[in-house]
Design a protein around this motif. Structure first.
Motif, PDB file in Angstrom:
ATOM      1  N   UNK A 444       0.837  -1.206   0.000  1.00  0.00           N
ATOM      2  CA  UNK A 444       0.000   0.000   0.000  1.00  0.00           C
ATOM      3  C   UNK A 444       0.870   1.254   0.000  1.00  0.00           C
ATOM      4  N   UNK A 445       1.988   1.200   0.724  1.00  0.00           N
ATOM      5  CA  UNK A 445       2.880   2.350   0.794  1.00  0.00           C
ATOM      6  C   UNK A 445       3.518   2.694  -0.538  1.00  0.00           C
ATOM      7  N   UNK A 446       3.648   1.716  -1.429  1.00  0.00           N
ATOM      8  CA  UNK A 446       4.224   1.990  -2.752  1.00  0.00           C
ATOM      9  C   UNK A 446       3.343   2.943  -3.557  1.00  0.00           C
ATOM     10  N   UNK A 447       2.040   2.926  -3.315  1.00  0.00           N
ATOM     11  CA  UNK A 447       1.120   3.749  -4.093  1.00  0.00           C
ATOM     12  C   UNK A 447       1.343   5.231  -3.819  1.00  0.00           C
ATOM     13  N   UNK A 448       1.468   5.588  -2.539  1.00  0.00           N
ATOM     14  CA  UNK A 448       1.613   6.996  -2.174  1.00  0.00           C
ATOM     15  C   UNK A 448       3.058   7.434  -2.050  1.00  0.00           C
ATOM     16  N   UNK A 449       3.999   6.486  -2.173  1.00  0.00           N
ATOM     17  CA  UNK A 449       5.403   6.845  -2.117  1.00  0.00           C
ATOM     18  C   UNK A 449       6.029   6.693  -0.754  1.00  0.00           C
ATOM     19  N   UNK A 450       5.296   6.113   0.207  1.00  0.00           N
ATOM     20  CA  UNK A 450       5.886   5.876   1.519  1.00  0.00           C
ATOM     21  C   UNK A 450       7.058   4.904   1.409  1.00  0.00           C
ATOM     22  N   UNK A 451       6.967   3.965   0.458  1.00  0.00           N
ATOM     23  CA  UNK A 451       8.066   3.050   0.148  1.00  0.00           C
ATOM     24  C   UNK A 451       8.272   3.103  -1.355  1.00  0.00           C
ATOM     25  N   UNK A 452       9.323   3.779  -1.797  1.00  0.00           N
ATOM     26  CA  UNK A 452       9.553   3.960  -3.238  1.00  0.00           C
ATOM     27  C   UNK A 452      11.035   3.879  -3.554  1.00  0.00           C
ATOM     28  N   UNK A 453      11.371   3.078  -4.539  1.00  0.00           N
ATOM     29  CA  UNK A 453      12.749   2.993  -5.004  1.00  0.00           C
ATOM     30  C   UNK A 453      13.045   4.194  -5.899  1.00  0.00           C
ATOM     31  N   UNK A 454      14.313   4.622  -5.908  1.00  0.00           N
ATOM     32  CA  UNK A 454      14.702   5.775  -6.725  1.00  0.00           C
ATOM     33  C   UNK A 454      14.448   5.534  -8.208  1.00  0.00           C
ATOM     34  N   UNK A 455      14.636   4.271  -8.654  1.00  0.00           N
ATOM     35  CA  UNK A 455      14.429   4.005 -10.079  1.00  0.00           C
ATOM     36  C   UNK A 455      12.953   4.138 -10.452  1.00  0.00           C
ATOM     37  N   UNK A 456      12.045   3.817  -9.504  1.00  0.00           N
ATOM     38  CA  UNK A 456      10.623   4.011  -9.769  1.00  0.00           C
ATOM     39  C   UNK A 456      10.313   5.498  -9.908  1.00  0.00           C
ATOM     40  N   UNK A 457      10.877   6.316  -9.029  1.00  0.00           N
ATOM     41  CA  UNK A 457      10.645   7.759  -9.116  1.00  0.00           C
ATOM     42  C   UNK A 457      11.174   8.312 -10.433  1.00  0.00           C
TER      43      UNK A 457
END
Length: 468
Positions: A444-457
């Motif tokens: 769930x955190x991946x959706x809002x960016x609470x857990x996001x890898x730099x390559x995804x950003x």
């Protein structure tokens, strides 16, 4: 934060080409001296100031409006300066060059007098808004989706996501998962407490209610993804069954050439239309046949099959005026087999059988018949396409979503299902239950960016336009 995010940045924020107004946007720390250099005076925060934009020799480059937003009360969370000039491409380039030149000035000691600027990368202003906590990742993506919206419903849904409606739903789910995690992990930390955790905390009931809420959010996210990405529909069939006529009828315009000559359509013709706000990317293809095709037509037929493989839905169009003719029926069965169907009458998967020229023949009972030339049956086809795509929501209640959001929600549900399986055993392994809840929380955190890898950003923001 990466070192490049510390640099002040500048870009032309309006679309390329001529216009009444063009905007040059600057973001960074300590921009007040730059604003004073360019405008010849100090600017009051958040108040539009009309006046000249000055060249190095003090002569005006243009007259316009200047706006200064000191940090943190700005779009990016940094100091932001916007220069609104006349929208000529050459003029805006001169103003951009002046910003870079002014920021490169140094004193006698060699130190920079003003913050050094560099040109912004695509999406970097919005990326900084995300990194500085002004937007979460779902809201930042909604900015691009609002700009790229191809229908009114998609624009309204993107606006809801930008306002935080989608993020609020995700945050509510995360909070409920965290609450359940805390109860489970507290029980693991204090095993000497003889408390029947599953009953006292109603873990099963909490998990069931979380899953039910998640299913509702997932369903609305799927609808939002349809609004954003649309449905790729391919018109397939033999030559002269009316594919080009059907494309023209759906689009309401003469896009494809229609003649009685077999093989008129040599290459794919694509048009985006909308049905109830859902974009449909309709592709007319070359008629599918093996005999009598010249080299150019054969290339077109190969591209037709490629488009069919990539489609979300395939309209297999039949000609009622020729139905029952041995050669025609045999060719129909050959096409059906290549589509993965046992014969030309069998349905299944993404293939939708449609019978054209209803004025010249009788369609099989229960089938979808139409007349592309007169428009008879088009409404039924539109409804069938939406049903095939899974569209059922009211656009007013949908928030825009992306494929990655839907995938993250599906992973969340998988982890919740595994968690439920663990607590339904005679001796529930609470450590495994807790681990599945943790993984669901992270998804769930991946959706809002609470857990996001730099390559995804990097992947997300690289698709933005420069200046946004």
């Amino acid at each position: 934060m990466l070192a490049r995010h510390q640099d002040p940045i500048v870009a032309i924020a309006t679309a390329p080409g001529r216009g009444a107004v063009g905007i040059v946007r600057v973001s960074g720390r300590g921009l007040a001296p730059l604003a004073e250099t360019l405008c010849g005076r100090a600017l009051q925060p958040r108040r539009a100031a009309y006046g000249p934009f000055l060249a190095e020799d003090g002569q005006p480059i243009d007259q316009g409006l200047a706006l200064f937003f000191p940090a943190p009360h700005s779009y990016t969370g940094e100091d932001v300066l916007e220069l609104q000039a006349h929208g000529g491409p050459v003029l805006l380039q001169l103003l951009l060059a002046r910003c870079l030149q002014a920021a490169a000035l140094t004193g006698k000691d060699g130190r920079a007098l003003l913050p050094r600027l560099r040109l912004a990368e695509p999406g970097e202003f919005t990326e900084r808004a995300f990194l500085n906590g002004k937007l979460d990742l779902a809201q930042a993506e909604a900015v691009a989706d609002l700009i790229d919206a191809s229908t009114e419903a998609a624009a309204r849904s993107a606006g809801r996501s930008l306002s935080g409606a989608f993020s609020a739903e995700i945050e509510t789910l995360r909070e409920r998962v965290v609450k359940l995690r805390m109860l489970v992990e507290a029980t693991l930390d204090f095993p000497e407490e003889e408390i029947d955790f599953l009953q006292q905390a109603d873990a099963r009931g909490q998990l069931r209610r979380i899953t039910e809420t998640l299913d509702a959010v997932l369903d609305r996210a799927r609808q939002g993804a349809l609004l954003r990405e649309g449905i790729k529909v391919v018109l397939a069939g033999q030559p002269n069954v009316g594919k080009s006529s059907l494309l023209n009828a759906l689009a309401g315009a003469e896009l494809a050439i229609v003649t009685p000559i077999a093989g008129t359509t040599r290459d794919r013709v694509r048009e985006t239309i909308q049905i109830q706000g859902v974009p449909l990317h309709v592709i007319d293809t070359a008629g599918l046949r093996e005999e009598h095709a010249d080299e150019v037509e054969r290339i077109g037929i190969e591209r037709s099959w490629q488009a069919i493989q990539e489609a979300d839905a395939v309209i297999f169009l039949h000609d009622l005026s020729r139905l029952g003719q041995p050669d025609y029926d045999a060719a129909e069965d050959q096409i059906a087999q290549r589509l993965g169907l046992p014969d030309a009458r069998a349905g299944g998967g993404r293939v939708l059988h449609v019978y054209n020229k209803a004025d010249l023949g009788r369609a099989p009972d229960g089938s979808l018949a139409l007349c592309a030339r007169s428009g008879q049956g088009l409404d039924a086809l539109r409804a069938a396409l939406l049903e095939r795509a899974g569209w059922h929501a009211s656009p007013e209640g949908v928030f825009i979503a992306r494929t990655r959001h839907v995938q993250a929600l599906r992973r969340t549900r998988e982890h919740l299902e595994l968690a439920a399986a663990h607590i339904d055993t005679p001796e529930p392994p609470l450590d495994l239950f807790a681990e599945e809840l943790r993984l669901a929380h992270n998804a769930l955190g991946e959706i809002t960016g609470a857990f996001s890898a730099d390559d995804l950003l990097g992947e997300i923001f690289s698709r933005f336009c420069i200046g946004k």
